[in-house]
Design a protein around this motif. Structure first.
Motif, mmCIF file in Angstrom:
data_model
loop_
_atom_site.group_PDB
_atom_site.id
_atom_site.type_symbol
_atom_site.label_atom_id
_atom_site.label_comp_id
_atom_site.label_asym_id
_atom_site.label_seq_id
_atom_site.Cartn_x
_atom_site.Cartn_y
_atom_site.Cartn_z
ATOM 1 N N SER A 21 0.861 -1.190 0.000
ATOM 2 C CA SER A 21 0.000 0.000 0.000
ATOM 3 C C SER A 21 0.893 1.233 0.000
ATOM 4 C CB SER A 21 -0.913 0.013 1.229
ATOM 5 O OG SER A 21 -1.674 1.199 1.272
ATOM 6 N N LEU A 22 0.484 2.219 -0.785
ATOM 7 C CA LEU A 22 1.272 3.440 -0.892
ATOM 8 C C LEU A 22 0.326 4.610 -1.161
ATOM 9 C CD1 LEU A 22 4.075 4.849 -1.126
ATOM 10 C CD2 LEU A 22 3.941 4.378 -3.592
ATOM 11 N N GLU A 23 0.508 5.690 -0.392
ATOM 12 C CA GLU A 23 -0.320 6.873 -0.596
ATOM 13 C C GLU A 23 0.342 7.760 -1.646
ATOM 14 O OE1 GLU A 23 -0.747 10.097 2.391
ATOM 15 O OE2 GLU A 23 -2.799 9.294 2.543
ATOM 16 N N VAL A 24 -0.430 8.121 -2.647
ATOM 17 C CA VAL A 24 0.089 8.905 -3.764
ATOM 18 C C VAL A 24 -0.808 10.110 -3.945
ATOM 19 C CG1 VAL A 24 1.109 6.908 -4.883
ATOM 20 C CG2 VAL A 24 -1.237 7.574 -5.426
ATOM 21 N N SER A 25 -0.392 10.949 -4.857
ATOM 22 C CA SER A 25 -1.127 12.190 -5.128
ATOM 23 C C SER A 25 -2.504 11.882 -5.708
ATOM 24 C CB SER A 25 -0.333 13.066 -6.108
ATOM 25 O OG SER A 25 -1.108 14.182 -6.520
ATOM 26 N N GLY A 26 -3.412 12.852 -5.485
ATOM 27 C CA GLY A 26 -4.756 12.662 -6.005
ATOM 28 C C GLY A 26 -4.793 12.682 -7.512
ATOM 29 N N VAL A 27 -3.747 13.324 -8.101
ATOM 30 C CA VAL A 27 -3.660 13.330 -9.569
ATOM 31 C C VAL A 27 -2.625 12.277 -9.952
ATOM 32 C CG1 VAL A 27 -3.231 14.717 -11.622
ATOM 33 C CG2 VAL A 27 -4.221 15.776 -9.586
ATOM 34 N N SER A 28 -3.106 11.059 -10.136
ATOM 35 C CA SER A 28 -2.195 9.942 -10.439
ATOM 36 C C SER A 28 -2.857 9.029 -11.467
ATOM 37 C CB SER A 28 -1.871 9.129 -9.173
ATOM 38 O OG SER A 28 -1.293 9.956 -8.195
ATOM 39 N N SER A 29 -2.005 8.332 -12.165
ATOM 40 C CA SER A 29 -2.534 7.377 -13.175
ATOM 41 C C SER A 29 -1.555 6.226 -13.327
ATOM 42 C CB SER A 29 -2.734 8.083 -14.522
ATOM 43 O OG SER A 29 -3.143 7.156 -15.500
ATOM 44 N N LEU A 30 -2.124 5.009 -13.440
ATOM 45 C CA LEU A 30 -1.293 3.811 -13.661
ATOM 46 C C LEU A 30 -0.908 3.720 -15.133
ATOM 47 C CD1 LEU A 30 -3.227 1.193 -11.522
ATOM 48 C CD2 LEU A 30 -0.969 2.146 -11.019
ATOM 49 N N VAL A 31 0.351 3.416 -15.361
ATOM 50 C CA VAL A 31 0.837 3.239 -16.735
ATOM 51 C C VAL A 31 0.567 1.782 -17.150
ATOM 52 C CG1 VAL A 31 2.831 3.353 -18.256
ATOM 53 C CG2 VAL A 31 2.576 5.003 -16.371
ATOM 54 N N GLN A 32 -0.119 1.630 -18.271
ATOM 55 C CA GLN A 32 -0.466 0.280 -18.755
ATOM 56 C C GLN A 32 0.761 -0.365 -19.365
ATOM 57 O OE1 GLN A 32 -3.380 -1.214 -18.279
ATOM 58 N NE2 GLN A 32 -4.102 0.598 -17.186
ATOM 59 N N THR A 33 1.244 -1.438 -18.714
ATOM 60 C CA THR A 33 2.386 -2.214 -19.211
ATOM 61 C C THR A 33 1.953 -3.656 -19.395
ATOM 62 O OG1 THR A 33 3.103 -2.638 -16.935
ATOM 63 C CG2 THR A 33 4.033 -0.695 -18.047
ATOM 64 N N GLY A 34 2.905 -4.487 -19.805
ATOM 65 C CA GLY A 34 2.584 -5.896 -19.977
ATOM 66 C C GLY A 34 2.216 -6.550 -18.654
ATOM 67 N N ILE A 35 1.446 -7.583 -18.741
ATOM 68 C CA ILE A 35 0.961 -8.235 -17.530
ATOM 69 C C ILE A 35 2.076 -8.891 -16.751
ATOM 70 C CG2 ILE A 35 0.432 -10.429 -18.619
ATOM 71 C CD1 ILE A 35 -2.085 -10.516 -16.876
ATOM 72 N N SER A 36 3.165 -9.208 -17.434
ATOM 73 C CA SER A 36 4.266 -9.912 -16.765
ATOM 74 C C SER A 36 5.407 -8.970 -16.368
ATOM 75 C CB SER A 36 4.816 -11.013 -17.677
ATOM 76 O OG SER A 36 5.249 -10.452 -18.911
ATOM 77 N N SER A 37 5.141 -7.720 -16.367
ATOM 78 C CA SER A 37 6.172 -6.732 -16.020
ATOM 79 C C SER A 37 6.515 -6.834 -14.536
ATOM 80 C CB SER A 37 5.673 -5.329 -16.361
ATOM 81 O OG SER A 37 6.605 -4.370 -15.941
ATOM 82 N N ASP A 38 7.835 -6.672 -14.204
ATOM 83 C CA ASP A 38 8.280 -6.727 -12.813
ATOM 84 C C ASP A 38 8.029 -5.404 -12.084
ATOM 85 O OD1 ASP A 38 9.107 -9.266 -13.169
ATOM 86 O OD2 ASP A 38 11.198 -8.758 -13.563
ATOM 87 N N THR A 39 7.843 -4.342 -12.843
ATOM 88 C CA THR A 39 7.806 -3.002 -12.265
ATOM 89 C C THR A 39 6.448 -2.367 -12.501
ATOM 90 O OG1 THR A 39 10.144 -2.761 -12.746
ATOM 91 C CG2 THR A 39 8.953 -0.739 -12.209
ATOM 92 N N ILE A 40 6.007 -1.601 -11.491
ATOM 93 C CA ILE A 40 4.766 -0.844 -11.604
ATOM 94 C C ILE A 40 5.148 0.623 -11.817
ATOM 95 C CG2 ILE A 40 2.626 -0.169 -10.462
ATOM 96 C CD1 ILE A 40 2.914 -2.676 -8.731
ATOM 97 N N TYR A 41 4.593 1.156 -12.917
ATOM 98 C CA TYR A 41 4.894 2.554 -13.244
ATOM 99 C C TYR A 41 3.669 3.400 -12.925
ATOM 100 C CZ TYR A 41 8.920 0.665 -15.731
ATOM 101 O OH TYR A 41 10.070 0.018 -16.043
#
Length: 1954
Positions: free
Chosen positions: A194-214
């Motif tokens: 769990s991580l608190e982030v800014s109210g203006v945030s968006s998940l970057v769509q990457t491959g399903i098997s990606s090791d990293t969350i952008y």
């Protein structure tokens, strides 16, 4: 490509991006433009679904069923789209309504799962196919989400599901300026991060098997110039794993092993874990690889990589497990890796002291398994998956059974050899049973041609196997031959009862066929059952079988069953009555089945219902079947008949009703008709419903009732009262029928009796008739056929109306006839006249007929046009009418009618001489066999003149004009007895008629003369002149009165006319008479009366001269002369010329005899018209004629006054002589000859009483008798019966005796050819031997010959069948009967019994042969018992018994001899000298009987060897020797054998014959074998294995003959006592062991437990203990049972080993103890194996090694492999060439040991192969080389070996030494290797012209590798050989071969096809 817009999407197709890119790169704008032009796009609107716009689109796999999902808002949340049928656009298939979720703004598709984020920020999970929700998370307010996994590709998610997925979501918080980044694990939704982030945030769509969350995050700075919500900085945050262990795990999970290795080294983690995971990954890749050439480099790299990895791993356990569990691609790789694991483990062990290792055990086990896999399936079938499955399979027998089921016997046998440790398990016992069954299956197939499936065979016994052999015969006609050739052999060899077995098969066949559904046409089983009946000989059983077939056959029966039953119904047998009853029942069942009725047992109410149902079917057999049912259920027949008639009436078949009634007996018909009439009354009494169907039915009932009543009246003609009653009823029904049919008046039956109703109807129809008659015109032309039919129908209806209305039909018919004549309708008038004459025969009808006839004559005379049908003979019809009128007319018309008859007959005769014309007048042509009576009388026997055909147009009008003149038509009223015809009319009326009459006569006479119709002209002249004369005479009876009435002038004129006519008539008559006389006599048949009449018309002198001239011209035409002489005789008598009459009489007599004799072929010309005395010269010719009879001879002698006795005697002698001479050249036994002889006998006997004296005849016949053919019984019988009939006593022949002898000889058929005596007799009497001599005995040699000649002839005829007849002949001729009995007995014995006995000794006994022998023996004994002289009888019986082969029949023969000798002795007085001789003979016979009986027992049980036959005189010793028979040991070892002799039965029979106490012998043998005096230590194996103790096996067999209770108790006492009950011997542990072993073998579990009062397991434990104690006892080690049981076994074993290891018995005892108590100490076993080898206990060591092969831990013993090597090699080292049979057997056992060895990889097989080569066994050497573990070395060694050996020798050794037994399967592999080597080298010539060439052909066909062999055959041998081989190959493959193809064509077809 899909492009989403707000209100729809674009679908772009045919977008070939790759080709466009290539065209651009090549600067090919033309192609690029062309490709651009091919792009198609279309816009698809979504406004109907998403009214507020589209938000998202996800496209699935284009190949899937759900290509597109669109999300939006409006009416629908999201929709599913699929391509339409044209594939040009897309259509919506299903939608989710907005009421479920408001809108869908984001999708993510994982396989069939769709994650949907709606506009309310709720995440849900849906099934994509059905669009149904699976789960949702309403508690989470998710702004955005994405899915991630640790897998390296999305494809891994597909098969792992969502279990490895993680959900990354942006969720809202209470603070609107902030959001939470949450990571959840699916499906449990556990928070991982769990991580608190800014109210203006968006998940970057990457491959399903990606090791990293952008995460793209917007950050606000504290700048007062900016608003609170404004973003000043964009930050891209990257979130990844922090712990090294987790990072390493993720790297390993993604198979990034190089990074993982570096990472582990960098952070000091477990590097070996990386190697292990990498190795496991390689393992998975290997599992997915295949042995493909294209992939060989890839999987080889994987193997090398795995090897490299394993070297880096220090964990031996992991390495071992890895080598064991990996699915290596090839056999070589697997072997290499197992060797690697074995080497790693052995390096860590001290070889001096064996240490137990589980890993090494598993590796050795896997190695053995790999060797087994290689030998069983070969390296070419090696697959990693199949190898792992084989390795992990613990149930070895499962693999064996699987291979057996698949038919892979070679593989199954090899697997069995490799797993012999299971040989004592329950499954192995089943396998042994299976092997025995397979052997019997092979025997069945090869010897008895019966191929059964194993599963079927296991269910069968010997009886049912015979059934299956019958079942295999598909064609019933082949059953007799198959039964004789195969089945009977099987039955006899298995001692089955043949006849009873056949009946059982029929029962079984019927049971099986009746238990399943059988169609009416499936009757194959019936034909088979009938064919099996043909194999039966017992009549009782045959009838039983027929009855069973009757009960089981499908109804209706087939033709075969019907014929079978009828055939046996005609036989004479007690069971025929039962057959008849069953046949009747089956007939009834068949009858009812034919109508669909299956129930036979019917109630009384149901019977009539069934009968009505049968009749209603209206089939041809309905009535007959209903009567059968009625008869079966005792119903009256008339009831059935009445029901049938009522049914026929309902069907409007009235004629069939009458036919049925007429076919019945009168009484039955009366009852039936009465029932029907009652029913008809009741039926018609019902009120009609006026429907057409009801009217038709009522009319049918009424009309049929009328016909029935007519028949009833005819039946009751003798009962007047009943007849009157039925006639009254008939009138009623006639009225009803008529009114219904003609007036369509339908009332109830009683209403028809109303008189007022009938009168009213009558008036109506009479008026209608008058109106119809008034409409007729006076004349009209002939009507067309249709109109004529209508008119006839109208007339018929009118007649019926008249009949119904009681109006006279005659009145109506008279008017209609006259009207028809006025209308020129001749046919109608004639038809009505005939009807009137037939039905209304009275004077009024006669008058009408007369007038009609006159009218017709007038019409013909005037030539009026008349409608005359074709073929109508009008003149004849007119004459018939005139005759009918004359017969019934009143006296007033009689004279005129007669005159009319006379002249209409003349007209008929004239018309017959006319040519056939259109009027239908017929001329006389020919006369057939079926003639009109009048024509036959008119033409056949009377003169018929040949003349010119008359012209009807010229003749008939004239004659009918004459008739009209002679009998004129008078319209005026006639007075009584007034006549209008010329002869009877007045002169005033006649004068006007005379002139036309004379003119007509003259004209007609002239026409007849011109046509040479002299006879007709003569008849006409006489008739017409007579008529004119009668007219004149009738009017001038008195001259004065006539003068006054007529006047003188009239008288003179009339007289002148008559006289003129007279002169002309006389002159014409005389001329005609002479002409006609010649014509009459020249006819074939002479009309004598007519000729005589013509003669009287001529002068006397002239007529006699003409007669004699005719006689002289006739020459030998006796018929013509006879006719002339008869006429002359009568004429002379009339003129009273006596002398002339006498001449004519003599001439007629000669003519008659000339005619009669000429018919017999005898010429009468020499004595014709000669003196009477010359007539005797013809006697000889008469008697020599074959057709002559006695009456003719006597008549001839009487006619010409000759001596009749001399003629008759000459006739008899001639008959006998001629018949004998004619028949001597032919077969005297033909039917024609017999018939001729019977006629001859009757003729001769008929003549004898006619003789005045028979003495000369008898003397003559006696001489003839001796000269006759002795085989011509018929002729001899004729002569004898003639002599007997003469009844003269002057002959010395006994006639009665001779005739009796003839009777016997006739009934006898000769069975042997004539003897020399017969040839001599025939030669002496100059008689040719006839063909009858082959079937008949010579009468003369028997009747007139001596006894010596009699026996010479009859000695060759003796047989069982001929004996009764020969016995009667002997009695008749008074010859010695004892001689006959003796000779017959010898003959029957030599010809019938002796061959049967020899056949019995050569073949196996059968019931049929035994029955035949018994029957023949009884016959011979009856002959011997009939001999009067007892000494003769005994001597002959002994003589015959000597020739009987030894056996049971020899015993019975000697027993009968004893009976005869005893009977002879009893009949001799005590003082008689022969008594001593008889007593000596009886004693000698007793001795012989015992010896023969003993020998017969040996023969019966197949024990008649030379050894046993020598001991026949010592029966006690013989019995002891029999119990030492080798088969006793064999049957204990192999209980499945079936050919062992029954020693017990033989011993009992021998003891019984020789009166020996068998019990004592048994006790002595038990004591000898159960408690031997020798120490068991001398044969230590006896203590542990019952199978190796022969004496103990004999004890077992000996005890099997006694009751189990007795044997069990005795053995129990032996096993538990200290001393024996049979003697005083002390019982040792060895004795007790032997007794208990026998007890456990003989008794069942319950018996043993009841004796010991312990469970069976404890008893077996006790046996083991005392067995070991016996060994201790043999080693002189004192130990008690209690001490042994309580001692620790391992310590006891080691102590025994320490103190007694130098003794071989102790070594074996230790080994047995270790095996029994599972002591598997490696060091101890290492020593045991060394000692066993040191004591050279090789056979025992072999068993021990086999026993411990299943103990994998013992494979680690260092001496284990060496022991196997020595077990294999020692038998080979001790052998030398040439090999003895035992040495060859040892060599085979060594090869089997190699196959069984679990560590065969450790064996030096090259050395073993060299030893086999030294022993000249190359086939065995090649087998060893094939078992080598290393592929390359094995291949090279085999190649070198095959290059140096002769393949033919190898194939020969395989066939001779390895083709059967345990090596059979492996020999198949060796043979295939040799043959494949020959094929590869194309060295086919090596085996050409050898017996192995067909084996090579078969091999190449099975492997489909025939091309090279075909080339060799075509090039090296011949095209024919190649063609034959190709044909065989095509047949093997199931391909058709063109018929009639030449070898060259066949070869071309093959080459084209290949």
């Amino acid at each position: 490509m899909l492009l989403l817009t707000n209100n729809g999407f674009f679908c772009i197709t045919n977008l070939q991006l790759v080709k466009i890119q290539q065209a651009i790169e090549k600067v090919d704008f033309h192609t690029a433009k062309k490709l651009q032009g091919q792009i198609k796009s279309s816009f698809i609107s979504t406004e109907n679904c998403h009214t507020l716009g589209c938000l998202n689109l996800v496209a699935g796999d284009l190949a899937s069923e759900i290509p597109v999902i669109i999300g939006g808002t409006g009416n629908c949340a999201f929709s599913k789209w699929e391509p339409d049928s044209s594939r040009k656009g897309m259509t919506v298939k299903s939608v989710i309504d907005a009421e479920i979720i408001e809108g869908a703004k984001k999708f993510q598709l994982i396989d069939n799962l769709l994650f949907v984020l709606d506009t309310n920020n709720v995440l849900s999970l849906w099934d994509i196919y059905t669009l149904t929700p699976i789960w949702n998370w309403p508690s989470l307010h998710i702004e955005d989400f994405l899915l991630t996994t640790e897998a390296d590709s999305p494809s891994s998610v597909t098969w792992q599901g969502i279990t490895n997925l993680k959900l990354v979501a942006l969720t809202t918080t209470t603070n609107k300026k902030m959001r939470n980044l949450m990571v959840y694990s699916l499906p449990m939704m556990e928070i991982l991060y769990s991580l608190e982030v800014s109210g203006v945030s968006s998940l970057v769509q990457t491959g399903i098997s990606s090791d990293t969350i952008y995460l793209l995050e917007g950050i606000c700075k504290n700048d007062p110039k900016l608003s609170e919500d404004s973003v000043s900085v964009l930050v891209l945050r990257c979130l990844t794993e922090a712990l090294p262990e987790n990072r390493l795990s993720r790297l390993l999970h993604k198979h990034r092993f190089a990074e993982a290795e570096s990472f582990a080294i960098q952070f000091g983690l477990d590097v070996e874990l990386v190697y292990k995971v990498k190795s496991n990954d390689i393992l998975e890749k290997l599992a997915l690889s295949s042995l493909n050439t294209s992939e060989q480099t890839e999987w080889q790299k994987l193997v090398d990589e795995a090897k490299e990895n394993l070297h880096k791993i220090q964990d031996d356990e992991f390495v071992v497990n890895y080598c064991l569990e990996a699915q290596w691609i090839t056999y070589e790789t697997t072997q290499e890796m197992l060797n690697y694991a074995k080497t790693r483990l052995l390096k860590k062990e001290d070889k001096a002291v064996p240490i137990y290792s589980d890993g090494l055990k598993e590796v050795l086990r896997a190695h053995a398994k790999l060797t087994t896999f290689y030998g069983a399936f070969g390296p070419e079938k090696f697959r990693g998956s199949s190898w792992i499955e084989f390795l992990n399979n613990e149930d070895d027998l499962k693999d064996i059974f699987l291979q057996l089921r698949e038919g892979n016997l070679v593989c199954a046998q090899y697997l069995w050899l490799r797993h012999r440790d299971h040989q004592n398990t329950e499954e192995v016992c089943q396998l042994r049973t299976l092997v025995n069954n397979l052997r019997e299956l092979i025997t069945l197939h090869r010897k008895y041609n019966c191929k059964l499936a194993l599963s079927d065979f296991e269910k069968e016994d010997t009886t049912t196997i015979v059934f299956r052999m019958f079942d295999k015969v598909l064609a019933p006609e082949l059953i007799p031959s198959v039964f004789e050739k195969f089945i009977r052999v099987y039955v006899r060899e298995h001692d089955l009862q043949e006849e009873e077995l056949l009946l059982l098969y029929i029962e079984d066949l019927l049971k099986r066929c009746s238990s399943k559904f059988t169609s009416l046409f499936d009757t194959a089983w019936e034909a088979k059952a009938i064919a099996v009946i043909g194999c039966l000989s017992d009549t009782d059983l045959i009838f039983d079988a027929v009855l069973k077939i009757m009960y089981a056959a499908v109804v209706p029966w087939s033709a075969a069953v019907e014929q079978l039953v009828k055939q046996h119904l005609e036989m004479d047998h007690p069971k025929v009555k039962l057959l008849q009853e069953s046949y009747k029942l089956m007939e009834m069942k068949k009858l009812l089945r034919g109508y669909g009725i299956r129930e036979v047992n019917l109630l009384s109410k149901e019977i009539m219902r069934v009968v009505r149902y049968i009749l209603k079917q209206d089939v041809p057999s309905s009535l007959e079947d209903a009567l059968k049912v009625a008869e079966a259920y005792m119903l009256p027949k008339d009831e059935i008949y009445s029901l049938r008639i009522i049914d026929l009436i309902d069907r409007e078949k009235g004629e069939d009703c009458i036919l049925l009634l007429r076919s019945l007996p009168p009484a039955e018909a009366q009852k039936t008709a009465g029932r029907v009439i009652i029913w008809a009354r009741l039926a018609l009494q019902e009120e009609p419903d006026n429907s057409n169907e009801d009217k038709a039915w009522r009319l049918s009932v009424a009309k049929t009732s009328v016909d029935i009543l007519k028949l009833l009246c005819d039946i009751q003609k003798d009962n007047l009262q009943k007849k009157d009653e039925w006639e009254e009823t008939l009138k009623q029904f006639k009225t009803v029928a008529s009114l219904q049919e003609n007036f369509e008046v339908f009332l109830s039956f009683e209403d028809y009796s109303s008189s007022s109703l009938v009168a009213e109807l009558r008036e109506q129809h009479i008026k209608a008739q008058q109106v119809a008659q008034a409409k007729h015109k006076p004349w009209r032309p002939a009507e067309p056929a249709a109109a004529e039919e209508d008119r006839l129908s109208a007339e018929s209806k009118l007649h019926r109306q008249v009949l119904a209305l009681q109006v006279s039909r005659q009145e109506l018919e008279a008017k209609m006839i006259l009207r028809a004549l006025n209308d020129w309708n001749v046919e109608g008038a004639l038809r009505k006249c005939r009807d009137l004459f037939k039905y209304h025969c009275n004077t009024n009808t006669g008058k009408l007929l007369f007038l009609t006839c006159q009218k017709l004559c007038q019409m013909l005379a005037n030539g009026f046009p008349m409608a005359i049908p074709e073929g109508l003979n009008l003149p004849s019809e007119i004459h018939d009418l005139a005759c009918q009128a004359a017969t019934i007319c009143s006296p007033d018309f009689l004279l005129d009618a007669l005159e009319l008859c006379k002249y209409t007959l003349m007209a008929v005769e004239l018309s017959r001489q006319c040519q056939m014309d259109d009027c239908g007048i017929l001329m006389k042509t020919s006369f057939g066999t079926h003639k009109d009576p009048y024509e036959e009388w008119s033409y056949c026997d009377f003169f018929s003149e040949d003349g010119i055909v008359l012209e009807s147009q010229m003749v008939l009008p004239v004659i009918y004009e004459l008739i009209s003149s002679l009998v004129p038509l008078s319209e005026s009223k006639r007075y009584p007895f007034d006549s209008t015809s010329l002869p009877y009319c007045s002169i005033s009326e006649g004068d006007s008629l005379m002139l036309p009459i004379i003119n007509s006569i003259s004209a007609l006479l002239q026409n007849l003369q011109e046509s040479s119709q002299w006879e007709l002209a003569l008849k006409f002249v006489v008739g017409s002149f007579g008529t004119c004369l009668q007219h004149s005479v009738s009017n001038f009876m008195n001259a004065s009165l006539s003068d006054k009435l007529c006047g003188e002038a009239t008288l003179v004129k009339s007289k002148h006319v008559v006289m003129e006519l007279k002169e002309k008539a006389i002159m014409f008559i005389r001329g005609n008479a002479a002409t006609l006389l010649y014509k009459v006599f020249n006819c074939r048949l002479v009309d004598l009366n007519l000729a005589l009449g013509y003669c009287t018309l001529l002068p006397q002198k002239e007529v006699f001269e003409n007669i004699w001239k005719l006689i002289d011209k006739a020459w030998q035409n006796y018929d013509k002369i006879l006719a002339i002489s008869l006429v002359g005789s009568q004429l002379a008598s009339l003129y009273q010329e006596i002398e002339m009459e006498l001449k004519f009489c003599e001439l007629s007599t000669d003519s008659r005899w000339g005619i009669r004799l000429s018919k017999l072929g005898i010429s009468f010309q020499p004595v014709f018209r000669q003196h009477f005395l010359t007539k005797k010269d013809l006697i000889k010719a008469l008697v020599e004629n074959i057709d002559m009879d006695t009456s003719l001879i006597l008549e001839y002698c009487s006619t010409f006054q000759l001596d009749s006795d001399a003629a008759l005697q000459l006739f008899i002698e001639t008959l006998l002589h001629n018949t004998n001479a004619s028949q001597s050249q032919g077969d005297t036994s033909t039917e024609s000859t017999k018939e001729q002889r019977s006629k001859l006998l009757a003729k001769a006997i008929e003549m004898v009483p006619l003789l005045t004296s028979t003495k000369d005849l008898v003397i003559s016949l006696s001489g003839i008798l001796h000269k006759l053919d002795p085989y011509d019984y018929e002729m001899i019988e004729v002569v004898l019966k003639v002599i007997e009939r003469a009844d003269e006593k002057i002959t010395n022949i006994n006639i009665n005796q001779a005739l009796s002898l003839l009777k016997h000889l006739k009934s006898y058929r000769r069975i042997s050819p004539p003897v020399d005596l017969e040839y001599q007799y025939m030669l002496e009497h100059v008689i040719t031997l006839p063909s009858a001599a082959q079937t008949r005995l010579p009468f003369h040699l028997i009747f007139f010959g001596t006894a010596q000649s009699f026996w010479k002839i009859l000695s060759t005829e003796l047989s069982e069948e001929s004996f009764p007849t020969l016995l009667l002949i002997s009695k008749l001729m008074k010859f010695s009967l004892d001689t006959l009995y003796v000779s017959t007995a010898k003959h029957v014995f030599e010809k019938k019994l002796k061959p049967k006995l020899l056949q019995l000794t050569q073949a196996k006994s059968s019931t049929l042969i035994n029955k035949e022998i018994t029957k023949i023996t009884q016959t011979i004994e009856s002959y011997l018992l009939s001999i009067v002289n007892p000494e003769w009888a005994v001597a002959i019986a002994i003589s015959l018994a000597q020739d009987v082969p030894e056996g049971s029949f020899k015993m019975s023969s000697l027993k009968f001899c004893l009976y005869l000798a005893d009977r002879w002795l009893q009949n001799i007085p005590f003082q008689d000298e022969t008594r001593e001789k008889a007593e000596a003979l009886l004693k000698k016979l007793h001795i012989q009987y015992r010896r023969s009986g003993t020998e017969a027992v040996l023969i019966a049980h197949k024990l008649n060897t030379a050894e046993y036959l020598r001991m026949i005189g010592k029966p006690a010793h013989l019995i002891v020797s029999l119990y030492e028979h080798p088969s006793i040991n064999q049957r204990i070892q192999n209980s499945s054998g079936k050919d062992y002799p029954d020693i017990h039965a033989a011993a009992k029979e021998i003891a019984e014959v020789n009166e020996i106490n068998l019990e004592k012998v048994w006790d002595m043998l038990l004591e000898k074998w159960l408690c031997p005096s020798a120490k068991p230590g001398e044969t230590p194996s006896e203590l542990f294995e019952l199978q190796e103790d022969e004496a103990l096996r004999r004890v077992l067999y000996l005890l099997l003959s006694r009751p189990v209770d007795y044997s069990s108790r005795m053995l129990f006492i032996f096993a538990t006592s200290a001393t024996t009950t049979l003697g005083v011997h002390q019982l040792t542990f060895a004795h007790r062991t032997r007794a208990l072993q026998c007890l456990l073998y003989l008794a069942d579990k319950e018996t043993v437990e009841s004796l010991f009062k312990k469970p069976i397991e404890e008893v077996k434990s006790y046996l083991k203990c005392i067995t070991f104690l016996a060994s201790f006892e043999a080693l002189n080690i004192p130990i008690t049972y209690e001490l042994f049981c309580n001692s620790p076994k391992e310590g006891m074993i080691k102590g025994l080993w320490k103190n007694h290891s130098h003794e071989s018995m102790a070594v074996r005892l230790v080994t047995e103890l270790c095996l029994e108590y599972k002591i598997y100490d490696l060091q101890l076993w290492n020593g045991l194996l060394q000692k066993l080898l040191g004591f050279r206990m090789i056979p025992y060591l072999r068993k021990v090694l086999t026993a411990i092969s299943s103990i994998y831990s013992l494979w680690q013993v260092p001496y284990f492999s060496r022991a196997w090597q020595r077990v294999v090699q020692i038998p080979l080292l001790s052998a030398s060439c040439p090999l003895s049979p035992s040495q060859l057997s040892d060599c085979c056992e060594s090869l089997i040991a190699v196959l069984e060895c679990p560590v065969s990889d450790d064996l030096d097989l090259i050395r073993v192969a060299r030893q086999y080569v030294q022993l000249e066994l190359p086939a065995f050497a090649l087998a060893c080389l094939m078992l080598m573990p290393h592929s390359e070395k094995r291949h090279q060694e085999i190649k070198n070996f095959l290059g140096s050996c002769d393949p033919q020798i190898i194939l020969q050794q395989l066939e001779e030494h390895m083709n059967t037994g345990q090596l059979a399967g492996f020999s198949h592999q060796v043979r295939s290797l040799v043959l494949n080597n020959i094929i590869d080298k194309k060295e086919f010539g090596i085996l050409a012209k050898t017996k192995y060439f067909p084996v090579l052909k078969s091999h190449v066909m099975n492997t489909n590798n025939v091309t090279e062999l075909v080339n060799y055959l075509a090039n090296e041998l011949s095209l024919d050989e190649a063609s034959i081989f190709i044909t065989e190959y095509y047949k093997h493959c199931g391909k058709p071969v063109p018929p009639g193809a030449t070898p060259c064509e066949t070869l071309k077809v093959f080459l084209n096809g290949s």
